[in-house]
Design a protein around this motif. Structure first.
Motif, short mmCIF file in Angstrom:
data_model
loop_
_atom_site.label_atom_id
_atom_site.label_comp_id
_atom_site.label_asym_id
_atom_site.label_seq_id
_atom_site.Cartn_x
_atom_site.Cartn_y
_atom_site.Cartn_z
N GLY A 1 0.09 -3.01 18.80
CA GLY A 1 -0.82 -1.99 19.28
C GLY A 1 -1.29 -0.98 18.26
O GLY A 1 -1.89 0.04 18.62
N PHE A 2 -1.04 -1.25 16.98
CA PHE A 2 -1.42 -0.32 15.93
C PHE A 2 -2.62 -0.84 15.16
O PHE A 2 -2.77 -2.05 14.94
CB PHE A 2 -0.24 -0.08 14.97
N ASP A 3 -3.46 0.08 14.72
CA ASP A 3 -4.70 -0.28 14.03
C ASP A 3 -4.66 0.01 12.54
O ASP A 3 -5.66 -0.24 11.84
CB ASP A 3 -5.89 0.47 14.64
N ALA A 4 -3.54 0.55 12.04
CA ALA A 4 -3.48 0.97 10.64
C ALA A 4 -2.10 0.66 10.06
O ALA A 4 -1.09 0.71 10.77
CB ALA A 4 -3.78 2.46 10.52
N VAL A 5 -2.10 0.35 8.76
CA VAL A 5 -0.85 0.06 8.06
C VAL A 5 -0.87 0.70 6.68
O VAL A 5 -1.93 1.04 6.14
CB VAL A 5 -0.63 -1.47 7.89
N GLU A 6 0.32 0.88 6.13
CA GLU A 6 0.47 1.34 4.76
C GLU A 6 1.57 0.52 4.10
O GLU A 6 2.41 -0.09 4.78
CB GLU A 6 0.78 2.84 4.71
N PHE A 7 1.58 0.51 2.77
CA PHE A 7 2.53 -0.31 2.03
C PHE A 7 3.04 0.44 0.80
O PHE A 7 2.29 1.19 0.16
CB PHE A 7 1.86 -1.60 1.51
N TRP A 8 4.32 0.19 0.46
CA TRP A 8 4.76 0.43 -0.90
C TRP A 8 4.07 -0.64 -1.78
O TRP A 8 3.43 -1.55 -1.25
CB TRP A 8 6.28 0.30 -1.00
N TRP A 9 4.22 -0.54 -3.09
CA TRP A 9 3.59 -1.53 -3.95
C TRP A 9 4.10 -2.91 -3.59
O TRP A 9 5.31 -3.17 -3.64
CB TRP A 9 3.86 -1.21 -5.42
N PRO A 10 3.22 -3.84 -3.19
CA PRO A 10 3.67 -5.12 -2.62
C PRO A 10 3.82 -6.26 -3.62
O PRO A 10 3.99 -7.40 -3.21
CB PRO A 10 2.55 -5.43 -1.63
N PHE A 11 3.76 -5.93 -4.91
CA PHE A 11 3.82 -6.97 -5.94
C PHE A 11 4.98 -6.70 -6.91
O PHE A 11 5.52 -5.59 -6.95
CB PHE A 11 2.50 -7.03 -6.71
N ASP A 12 5.32 -7.70 -7.70
CA ASP A 12 6.44 -7.58 -8.64
C ASP A 12 6.04 -6.93 -9.96
O ASP A 12 6.91 -6.50 -10.72
CB ASP A 12 7.04 -8.96 -8.93
N THR A 13 4.75 -6.90 -10.26
CA THR A 13 4.28 -6.37 -11.52
C THR A 13 3.15 -5.38 -11.28
O THR A 13 2.55 -5.36 -10.20
CB THR A 13 3.75 -7.49 -12.44
N SER A 14 2.85 -4.58 -12.30
CA SER A 14 1.77 -3.60 -12.18
C SER A 14 0.40 -4.26 -12.10
O SER A 14 -0.52 -3.71 -11.49
CB SER A 14 1.79 -2.64 -13.38
N VAL A 15 0.27 -5.43 -12.74
CA VAL A 15 -1.01 -6.14 -12.73
C VAL A 15 -0.77 -7.55 -12.20
O VAL A 15 -0.53 -8.50 -12.95
CB VAL A 15 -1.63 -6.19 -14.14
N PRO A 16 -0.82 -7.73 -10.88
CA PRO A 16 -0.62 -9.06 -10.29
C PRO A 16 -1.83 -9.95 -10.55
O PRO A 16 -2.88 -9.48 -11.00
CB PRO A 16 -0.46 -8.76 -8.80
N THR A 17 -1.69 -11.22 -10.23
CA THR A 17 -2.80 -12.15 -10.41
C THR A 17 -3.87 -11.89 -9.35
O THR A 17 -3.61 -11.30 -8.29
CB THR A 17 -2.34 -13.60 -10.28
N GLU A 18 -5.07 -12.36 -9.62
CA GLU A 18 -6.15 -12.23 -8.63
C GLU A 18 -5.80 -12.94 -7.34
O GLU A 18 -6.14 -12.46 -6.24
CB GLU A 18 -7.46 -12.78 -9.22
N ALA A 19 -5.12 -14.07 -7.45
CA ALA A 19 -4.74 -14.82 -6.25
C ALA A 19 -3.77 -14.00 -5.39
O ALA A 19 -3.87 -13.98 -4.16
CB ALA A 19 -4.13 -16.16 -6.63
#
Length: 266
Positions: A27-45
């Motif tokens: 029932g929620f329309d919004a989300v937030e995240f901590w940094w979701p990747f392992d590196t500062s510059v993840p791949t485009e994929a």
């Protein structure tokens, strides 16, 4: 609905990229995240998969952390960490790009622990410079950098609202930066002994974001002793107009029971 679900701490029974859809189903329309990747510059994929998980779920991304290092290992940000400053700087354009494509405007920059062998003065100088650079990087998309007091991290130097506001004032004075604001996490402030009611009275109109969890235990609203509803209402009365981030720990089956009860009561 003004709540936004932090999908890095909630719905953890599910793979990360399935959590936005689960938040929508709840029932929620919004989300937030901590940094979701392992590196500062993840791949485009990797970036594309993350962005698609948000858009396919039909939710708005309202907040995203800059890379904060190895959070499970105890890291709490790269902002003031001289040896990893380049990683933080490399992260800025990636964060701003995700924000631009998904319409996200709020970006939390965890300040970083005190580092053995580094002078505190040097860390604070690096921190102020990096925060100014981050703020300039997200300003092009109308973004705001958030700075947060944190509990449970013995080496993290920002414990109270005053601690964070002092850093913000330094960045504004040194660099003329205006788009940096306090992230008022009521749980962290309360655990650290801050007077949350006074912080609200003095600064609610200037909050960049609010997050909540109950004390003790960092559980859902209503599981502890904090008057979260009163604090939120007073913040609204004093001018805070943003989302309320749900950043607590609760099993998936009961994660939003309090919200269901609240909706039923209304």
């Amino acid at each position: 609905m003004t709540y936004t679900v932090n999908c890095s701490i909630l719905l953890t029974e599910l793979p990360l990229l399935e959590r936005p859809a689960a938040a929508k189903a709840a029932g929620f329309d919004a989300v937030e995240f901590w940094w979701p990747f392992d590196t500062s510059v993840p791949t485009e994929a990797e970036i594309t998969r993350f962005e698609n998980a948000i858009t396919d779920a039909g939710v708005q991304l309202t907040g995203l952390n800059f890379n904060a290092g190895n959070m499970p290992g105890g890291d709490r940000g790269l902002v003031s960490w001289p040896a990893r400053s380049a990683e933080f700087l490399d992260n800025i354009d990636v964060v701003a790009g995700i924000g631009e494509r998904l319409g996200c405007k709020a970006f939390n920059a965890l300040y970083g622990n005190r580092i053995d062998g580094e002078l505190e003065e040097r860390q604070d100088a690096v921190g102020a410079e990096n925060l100014a650079t981050a703020a300039a990087g997200v300003a092009r998309i109308g973004g705001t950098v958030l700075l947060e007091p944190v509990s449970g991290a013995p080496q993290y130097p920002l414990l109270t609202a005053a601690d964070a506001l002092k850093v913000i004032a330094r960045v504004k004075e040194d660099a003329g930066t205006e788009n940096i604001k306090l992230l008022a996490d009521f749980y962290h402030l309360a655990v650290n002994g801050d007077d949350v009611s006074t912080v609200i009275e003095n600064h609610a109109k200037d909050f960049g974001h609010i997050q909540i969890a109950d004390k003790p235990g960092r559980g859902a609203p209503g599981t502890g002793e904090l008057p979260l509803g009163e604090w939120i209402a007073r913040s609204r009365e004093l001018g805070y107009e943003g989302y309320i981030g749900l950043e607590y720990k609760e099993p998936q089956e009961s994660a939003f029971s309090w919200a269901i009860r609240h909706r039923a009561a209304r």
